[in-house]
Design an enzyme around this catalytic site. Structure first.
Site, PDB file in Angstrom:
ATOM      1  N   ARG A 123      -1.876 -14.402   4.366  1.00  0.00           N
ATOM      2  CA  ARG A 123      -2.592 -13.712   5.453  1.00  0.00           C
ATOM      3  C   ARG A 123      -1.844 -13.859   6.781  1.00  0.00           C
ATOM      4  O   ARG A 123      -1.778 -12.923   7.575  1.00  0.00           O
ATOM      5  CB  ARG A 123      -4.022 -14.255   5.600  1.00  0.00           C
ATOM      6  N   LYS A 167       0.819  -1.215   0.000  1.00  0.00           N
ATOM      7  CA  LYS A 167       0.000   0.000   0.000  1.00  0.00           C
ATOM      8  C   LYS A 167       0.860   1.276   0.000  1.00  0.00           C
ATOM      9  O   LYS A 167       2.073   1.220   0.266  1.00  0.00           O
ATOM     10  CB  LYS A 167      -0.930  -0.034   1.229  1.00  0.00           C
ATOM     11  N   ASN A 170      -1.976   0.166   7.495  1.00  0.00           N
ATOM     12  CA  ASN A 170      -1.504  -1.190   7.817  1.00  0.00           C
ATOM     13  C   ASN A 170      -0.705  -1.877   6.704  1.00  0.00           C
ATOM     14  O   ASN A 170      -0.567  -3.098   6.677  1.00  0.00           O
ATOM     15  CB  ASN A 170      -2.662  -2.057   8.329  1.00  0.00           C
ATOM     16  N   ARG A 184       2.499  -6.646   9.707  1.00  0.00           N
ATOM     17  CA  ARG A 184       1.827  -5.579  10.456  1.00  0.00           C
ATOM     18  C   ARG A 184       2.281  -5.534  11.916  1.00  0.00           C
ATOM     19  O   ARG A 184       2.389  -4.454  12.508  1.00  0.00           O
ATOM     20  CB  ARG A 184       0.310  -5.768  10.366  1.00  0.00           C
ATOM     21  N   THR A 242      -5.626  -7.575  10.841  1.00  0.00           N
ATOM     22  CA  THR A 242      -5.978  -6.287  10.217  1.00  0.00           C
ATOM     23  C   THR A 242      -5.562  -5.092  11.073  1.00  0.00           C
ATOM     24  O   THR A 242      -5.039  -4.103  10.559  1.00  0.00           O
ATOM     25  CB  THR A 242      -7.509  -6.241   9.966  1.00  0.00           C
ATOM     26  N   PHE A 290     -15.326   3.798   7.468  1.00  0.00           N
ATOM     27  CA  PHE A 290     -13.946   4.024   7.043  1.00  0.00           C
ATOM     28  C   PHE A 290     -13.765   3.949   5.529  1.00  0.00           C
ATOM     29  O   PHE A 290     -12.663   4.127   5.020  1.00  0.00           O
ATOM     30  CB  PHE A 290     -12.992   3.018   7.727  1.00  0.00           C
ATOM     31  N   TYR A 316     -12.493  -2.619  -3.160  1.00  0.00           N
ATOM     32  CA  TYR A 316     -13.022  -2.510  -1.794  1.00  0.00           C
ATOM     33  C   TYR A 316     -14.551  -2.413  -1.755  1.00  0.00           C
ATOM     34  O   TYR A 316     -15.116  -1.914  -0.772  1.00  0.00           O
ATOM     35  CB  TYR A 316     -12.376  -1.317  -1.084  1.00  0.00           C
ATOM     36  N   GLU A 364      -9.382 -11.256  -7.483  1.00  0.00           N
ATOM     37  CA  GLU A 364      -8.565 -10.040  -7.328  1.00  0.00           C
ATOM     38  C   GLU A 364      -7.360 -10.045  -8.261  1.00  0.00           C
ATOM     39  O   GLU A 364      -7.000  -9.008  -8.827  1.00  0.00           O
ATOM     40  CB  GLU A 364      -8.133  -9.893  -5.864  1.00  0.00           C
ATOM     41  N   HIS A 403      -2.126  -5.412   1.639  1.00  0.00           N
ATOM     42  CA  HIS A 403      -3.375  -6.151   1.418  1.00  0.00           C
ATOM     43  C   HIS A 403      -3.046  -7.574   0.986  1.00  0.00           C
ATOM     44  O   HIS A 403      -2.104  -7.791   0.231  1.00  0.00           O
ATOM     45  CB  HIS A 403      -4.195  -5.496   0.300  1.00  0.00           C
TER      46      HIS A 403
HETATM   47  P1  IDP Z   1      -7.766  -6.815   5.653  1.00  0.00           P
HETATM   48  O1  IDP Z   1      -6.965  -5.807   4.870  1.00  0.00           O
HETATM   49  O2  IDP Z   1      -6.976  -7.383   6.796  1.00  0.00           O
HETATM   50  O3  IDP Z   1      -8.404  -7.872   4.799  1.00  0.00           O
HETATM   51  P2  IDP Z   1     -10.429  -5.637   5.885  1.00  0.00           P
HETATM   52  O4  IDP Z   1     -11.339  -5.839   7.038  1.00  0.00           O
HETATM   53  O5  IDP Z   1     -10.776  -6.324   4.602  1.00  0.00           O
HETATM   54  O6  IDP Z   1      -8.950  -6.004   6.358  1.00  0.00           O
HETATM   55  O7  IDP Z   1     -10.338  -4.073   5.636  1.00  0.00           O
HETATM   56  C1  IDP Z   1      -9.718  -3.572   4.466  1.00  0.00           C
HETATM   57  C2  IDP Z   1      -8.828  -2.428   4.837  1.00  0.00           C
HETATM   58  O8  IDP Z   1      -9.641  -1.360   5.285  1.00  0.00           O
HETATM   59  C3  IDP Z   1      -7.864  -2.683   5.991  1.00  0.00           C
HETATM   60  O9  IDP Z   1      -6.679  -3.342   5.602  1.00  0.00           O
HETATM   61  C4  IDP Z   1      -7.587  -1.276   6.446  1.00  0.00           C
HETATM   62  O10 IDP Z   1      -6.658  -0.621   5.582  1.00  0.00           O
HETATM   63  C5  IDP Z   1      -8.948  -0.619   6.270  1.00  0.00           C
HETATM   64  N1  IDP Z   1      -9.737  -0.669   7.495  1.00  0.00           N
HETATM   65  C6  IDP Z   1     -10.425  -1.705   7.996  1.00  0.00           C
HETATM   66  N2  IDP Z   1     -11.045  -1.402   9.151  1.00  0.00           N
HETATM   67  C7  IDP Z   1     -10.750  -0.111   9.373  1.00  0.00           C
HETATM   68  C8  IDP Z   1     -11.097   0.824  10.414  1.00  0.00           C
HETATM   69  O11 IDP Z   1     -11.803   0.507  11.372  1.00  0.00           O
HETATM   70  N3  IDP Z   1     -10.587   2.086  10.293  1.00  0.00           N
HETATM   71  C9  IDP Z   1      -9.797   2.473   9.255  1.00  0.00           C
HETATM   72  N4  IDP Z   1      -9.456   1.633   8.260  1.00  0.00           N
HETATM   73  C10 IDP Z   1      -9.920   0.366   8.312  1.00  0.00           C
HETATM   74 MG    MG Z   2      -9.898  -7.780   3.406  1.00  0.00          MG
END
Ligand code: IDP
Ligand code: MG
Length: 149
Positions: A85, A9, A112, A102, A91, A57, A49, A126, A115
């Site tokens: 993963r 990212k 973070n 992370r 996350t 968010f 997304y 994807e 992805h």
């Molecule tokens: P992942 O990347 O671990 O699969 P997801 O739940 O799919 O996590 O969320 C996608 C992305 O959205 C996260 O990697 C993060 O960058 C962002 N994200 C998720 N939850 C939050 C939040 O509560 N606040 C801000 N950003 C968030």
């Molecule tokens: Mg995800």
């Protein structure tokens, strides 16, 4: 063979962590079948997304992922999705184990670093969203028999 899409990212690219992150997937044994440096369009970010549309968010997430260039990588391997993963970590970086990307390198969920596809089906979808067939290379690596049994 399973496929997974990795996105290094904008925060990771800006912090000079591209090599550090790529190194961990390579060392894990996953085989690179596609890789490019790109500026993600808003359209592609919204598609990628889509599942998060409507969440509080979501706007910040689309702004973040389109804010500066990313490196996208298609990886292949046995259990590629789950393996990647695990290597990435939870996350929320404060919940990610030390030893994960992370857990070692990030502090906040909105920054973070990386992805990784969350299911085998999404891995296929994807990779196809980010790479044309011509950009994906089917090859055998000399180390494959030492990694894939
Ligand atoms: P992942 O990347 O671990 O699969 P997801 O739940 O799919 O996590 O969320 C996608 C992305 O959205 C996260 O990697 C993060 O960058 C962002 N994200 C998720 N939850 C939050 C939040 O509560 N606040 C801000 N950003 C968030
Ligand atoms: Mg995800």
């Amino acid at each position: 063979m399973e496929r997974t899409l990795i996105i290094i990212k904008p925060d990771a690219v800006q912090r000079g962590l591209t090599g550090e992150i790529l190194k961990r997937f390579e060392a894990r044994g996953l085989r690179i079948i596609g890789m490019k440096f790109m500026q993600m369009s808003r359209e592609l970010a919204e598609k990628h997304y889509a599942i998060h549309q409507g969440k509080d968010f979501y706007e910040g997430l689309v702004n973040y992922i389109t804010s500066s260039p990313v490196v996208v990588i298609a990886l292949e391997g046995t259990n590629a999705v789950a393996a990647a993963r695990k290597t990435i970590g939870a996350t929320r970086p404060q919940e990610a184990e030390a030893g994960t990307i992370r857990g070692d390198l990030a502090l906040e969920v909105g920054r973070n670093l990386v992805h990784g596809s969350d299911t085998v089906e999404n891995g296929q979808i994807e990779v196809a969203n980010f790479f044309s067939d011509a950009e994906l290379i089917s090859w055998s690596r000399s180390a494959d028999p030492w990694i894939f049994q």
